[in-house]
Design a protein around this motif. Structure first.
Motif, PDB file in Angstrom:
ATOM      1  N   LEU A  11       0.853  -1.195   0.000  1.00  0.00           N
ATOM      2  CA  LEU A  11       0.000   0.000   0.000  1.00  0.00           C
ATOM      3  C   LEU A  11       0.886   1.240   0.000  1.00  0.00           C
ATOM      4  O   LEU A  11       1.808   1.348   0.826  1.00  0.00           O
ATOM      5  N   VAL A  12       0.598   2.158  -0.891  1.00  0.00           N
ATOM      6  CA  VAL A  12       1.378   3.386  -0.984  1.00  0.00           C
ATOM      7  C   VAL A  12       0.440   4.544  -1.272  1.00  0.00           C
ATOM      8  O   VAL A  12      -0.609   4.370  -1.915  1.00  0.00           O
ATOM      9  N   GLN A  13       0.801   5.716  -0.799  1.00  0.00           N
ATOM     10  CA  GLN A  13      -0.017   6.901  -1.057  1.00  0.00           C
ATOM     11  C   GLN A  13       0.205   7.410  -2.476  1.00  0.00           C
ATOM     12  O   GLN A  13       1.271   7.172  -3.068  1.00  0.00           O
ATOM     13  N   PRO A  14      -0.761   8.126  -3.017  1.00  0.00           N
ATOM     14  CA  PRO A  14      -0.561   8.735  -4.344  1.00  0.00           C
ATOM     15  C   PRO A  14       0.701   9.584  -4.354  1.00  0.00           C
ATOM     16  O   PRO A  14       0.974  10.325  -3.395  1.00  0.00           O
ATOM     17  N   GLY A  15       1.464   9.443  -5.436  1.00  0.00           N
ATOM     18  CA  GLY A  15       2.739  10.147  -5.525  1.00  0.00           C
ATOM     19  C   GLY A  15       3.907   9.355  -4.965  1.00  0.00           C
ATOM     20  O   GLY A  15       5.064   9.769  -5.115  1.00  0.00           O
ATOM     21  N   GLY A  16       3.627   8.248  -4.333  1.00  0.00           N
ATOM     22  CA  GLY A  16       4.661   7.443  -3.714  1.00  0.00           C
ATOM     23  C   GLY A  16       5.357   6.524  -4.706  1.00  0.00           C
ATOM     24  O   GLY A  16       5.073   6.544  -5.913  1.00  0.00           O
ATOM     25  N   SER A  17       6.269   5.699  -4.168  1.00  0.00           N
ATOM     26  CA  SER A  17       7.097   4.823  -4.995  1.00  0.00           C
ATOM     27  C   SER A  17       7.109   3.407  -4.447  1.00  0.00           C
ATOM     28  O   SER A  17       6.934   3.193  -3.234  1.00  0.00           O
ATOM     29  N   LEU A  18       7.322   2.469  -5.350  1.00  0.00           N
ATOM     30  CA  LEU A  18       7.505   1.073  -4.980  1.00  0.00           C
ATOM     31  C   LEU A  18       8.482   0.442  -5.961  1.00  0.00           C
ATOM     32  O   LEU A  18       8.549   0.868  -7.122  1.00  0.00           O
ATOM     33  N   ARG A  19       9.190  -0.569  -5.508  1.00  0.00           N
ATOM     34  CA  ARG A  19      10.005  -1.373  -6.403  1.00  0.00           C
ATOM     35  C   ARG A  19       9.571  -2.834  -6.289  1.00  0.00           C
ATOM     36  O   ARG A  19       9.620  -3.417  -5.201  1.00  0.00           O
ATOM     37  N   LEU A  20       9.159  -3.377  -7.417  1.00  0.00           N
ATOM     38  CA  LEU A  20       8.791  -4.790  -7.490  1.00  0.00           C
ATOM     39  C   LEU A  20       9.995  -5.595  -7.961  1.00  0.00           C
ATOM     40  O   LEU A  20      10.757  -5.131  -8.824  1.00  0.00           O
ATOM     41  N   SER A  21      10.127  -6.780  -7.409  1.00  0.00           N
ATOM     42  CA  SER A  21      11.203  -7.688  -7.804  1.00  0.00           C
ATOM     43  C   SER A  21      10.618  -9.001  -8.288  1.00  0.00           C
ATOM     44  O   SER A  21       9.570  -9.441  -7.795  1.00  0.00           O
ATOM     45  N   CYS A  22      11.305  -9.627  -9.237  1.00  0.00           N
ATOM     46  CA  CYS A  22      10.876 -10.926  -9.741  1.00  0.00           C
ATOM     47  C   CYS A  22      12.114 -11.811  -9.851  1.00  0.00           C
ATOM     48  O   CYS A  22      13.009 -11.520 -10.648  1.00  0.00           O
ATOM     49  N   ALA A  23      12.150 -12.844  -9.059  1.00  0.00           N
ATOM     50  CA  ALA A  23      13.314 -13.717  -9.005  1.00  0.00           C
ATOM     51  C   ALA A  23      13.063 -15.017  -9.770  1.00  0.00           C
ATOM     52  O   ALA A  23      11.975 -15.598  -9.683  1.00  0.00           O
ATOM     53  N   PHE A  24      14.091 -15.426 -10.513  1.00  0.00           N
ATOM     54  CA  PHE A  24      14.030 -16.723 -11.178  1.00  0.00           C
ATOM     55  C   PHE A  24      14.347 -17.821 -10.160  1.00  0.00           C
ATOM     56  O   PHE A  24      15.286 -17.675  -9.377  1.00  0.00           O
ATOM     57  N   PRO A  25      13.619 -18.913 -10.179  1.00  0.00           N
ATOM     58  CA  PRO A  25      13.983 -20.032  -9.312  1.00  0.00           C
ATOM     59  C   PRO A  25      15.259 -20.694  -9.819  1.00  0.00           C
ATOM     60  O   PRO A  25      15.666 -20.494 -10.968  1.00  0.00           O
ATOM     61  N   ARG A  26      15.857 -21.495  -8.968  1.00  0.00           N
ATOM     62  CA  ARG A  26      17.125 -22.120  -9.322  1.00  0.00           C
ATOM     63  C   ARG A  26      17.014 -22.955 -10.592  1.00  0.00           C
ATOM     64  O   ARG A  26      17.937 -22.983 -11.412  1.00  0.00           O
ATOM     65  N   SER A  27      15.863 -23.573 -10.810  1.00  0.00           N
ATOM     66  CA  SER A  27      15.675 -24.447 -11.976  1.00  0.00           C
ATOM     67  C   SER A  27      15.696 -23.674 -13.289  1.00  0.00           C
ATOM     68  O   SER A  27      15.881 -24.268 -14.354  1.00  0.00           O
ATOM     69  N   LEU A  28      15.491 -22.363 -13.238  1.00  0.00           N
ATOM     70  CA  LEU A  28      15.492 -21.536 -14.453  1.00  0.00           C
ATOM     71  C   LEU A  28      16.694 -20.589 -14.509  1.00  0.00           C
ATOM     72  O   LEU A  28      16.819 -19.815 -15.455  1.00  0.00           O
ATOM     73  N   ALA A  29      17.544 -20.641 -13.527  1.00  0.00           N
ATOM     74  CA  ALA A  29      18.647 -19.675 -13.451  1.00  0.00           C
ATOM     75  C   ALA A  29      19.519 -19.700 -14.703  1.00  0.00           C
ATOM     76  O   ALA A  29      20.003 -18.654 -15.158  1.00  0.00           O
ATOM     77  N   SER A  30      19.711 -20.875 -15.291  1.00  0.00           N
ATOM     78  CA  SER A  30      20.616 -20.988 -16.440  1.00  0.00           C
ATOM     79  C   SER A  30      20.095 -20.284 -17.681  1.00  0.00           C
ATOM     80  O   SER A  30      20.870 -20.013 -18.607  1.00  0.00           O
ATOM     81  N   VAL A  31      18.791 -19.988 -17.733  1.00  0.00           N
ATOM     82  CA  VAL A  31      18.216 -19.351 -18.927  1.00  0.00           C
ATOM     83  C   VAL A  31      17.842 -17.895 -18.670  1.00  0.00           C
ATOM     84  O   VAL A  31      17.204 -17.263 -19.510  1.00  0.00           O
ATOM     85  N   PHE A  32      18.244 -17.340 -17.529  1.00  0.00           N
ATOM     86  CA  PHE A  32      17.890 -15.948 -17.228  1.00  0.00           C
ATOM     87  C   PHE A  32      18.367 -15.015 -18.334  1.00  0.00           C
ATOM     88  O   PHE A  32      17.596 -14.196 -18.840  1.00  0.00           O
ATOM     89  N   SER A  33      19.627 -15.143 -18.725  1.00  0.00           N
ATOM     90  CA  SER A  33      20.214 -14.207 -19.686  1.00  0.00           C
ATOM     91  C   SER A  33      19.619 -14.331 -21.081  1.00  0.00           C
ATOM     92  O   SER A  33      19.722 -13.394 -21.877  1.00  0.00           O
ATOM     93  N   SER A  34      18.995 -15.442 -21.386  1.00  0.00           N
ATOM     94  CA  SER A  34      18.418 -15.648 -22.721  1.00  0.00           C
ATOM     95  C   SER A  34      16.907 -15.460 -22.741  1.00  0.00           C
ATOM     96  O   SER A  34      16.257 -15.789 -23.738  1.00  0.00           O
ATOM     97  N   SER A  35      16.357 -14.947 -21.668  1.00  0.00           N
ATOM     98  CA  SER A  35      14.906 -14.776 -21.550  1.00  0.00           C
ATOM     99  C   SER A  35      14.484 -13.334 -21.775  1.00  0.00           C
ATOM    100  O   SER A  35      15.184 -12.408 -21.369  1.00  0.00           O
ATOM    101  N   ASP A  36      13.321 -13.177 -22.420  1.00  0.00           N
ATOM    102  CA  ASP A  36      12.646 -11.886 -22.460  1.00  0.00           C
ATOM    103  C   ASP A  36      11.719 -11.830 -21.244  1.00  0.00           C
ATOM    104  O   ASP A  36      11.089 -12.824 -20.894  1.00  0.00           O
ATOM    105  N   MET A  37      11.618 -10.671 -20.626  1.00  0.00           N
ATOM    106  CA  MET A  37      10.884 -10.558 -19.358  1.00  0.00           C
ATOM    107  C   MET A  37       9.915  -9.396 -19.406  1.00  0.00           C
ATOM    108  O   MET A  37      10.109  -8.430 -20.153  1.00  0.00           O
TER     109      MET A  37
END
Length: 118
Positions: A11-37
């Protein structure tokens, strides 16, 4: 089915900021660099829409409604990509989900709620 792992909503007030993160699981780590996100969002009663995307080559694109307020980025070493959001508006309220298109297919996170309200 392998899921990406989102974090950073809230929850954030109008005008505020947030940073969302999305982590690859270990099973997909090897294809991170070749993925479009990308980051998508779905507000109540509305269809899911693309917010921002970044290719494996680092080329980014944004929906028109972003209007320069959001930035998508990725960290190849940590296998995480981000959506930095500033100047948030009530109409940005939605469930935000991350997606990756890898050589193994399409992968989604389970979503994180972003609520912009005073």
């Amino acid at each position: 089915q392998v899921h990406l792992v989102e974090s950073g909503g809230g929850l954030v007030q109008p005008g505020g900021s947030l940073r969302l993160s999305c982590a690859f699981p270990r099973s997909l780590a090897s294809v991170f660099s070749s993925s479009d996100m990308g980051w998508y969002r779905q507000a109540p009663g509305k269809q899911r829409e693309l917010v921002a995307g970044i290719t494996s080559d680092g080329v980014s694109k944004y929906a028109e409604f972003v209007e320069g307020r959001f930035t998508i980025s990725k960290n190849n070493a940590r296998k995480i990509f981000y959506l930095e959001m500033v100047s948030l508006k009530p109409e940005d309220t939605a469930v935000y989900s991350c997606n990756a298109q890898s050589p193994y297919g399409s992968h989604w996170g389970l979503g994180t709620q972003v609520t912009v309200s005073s």
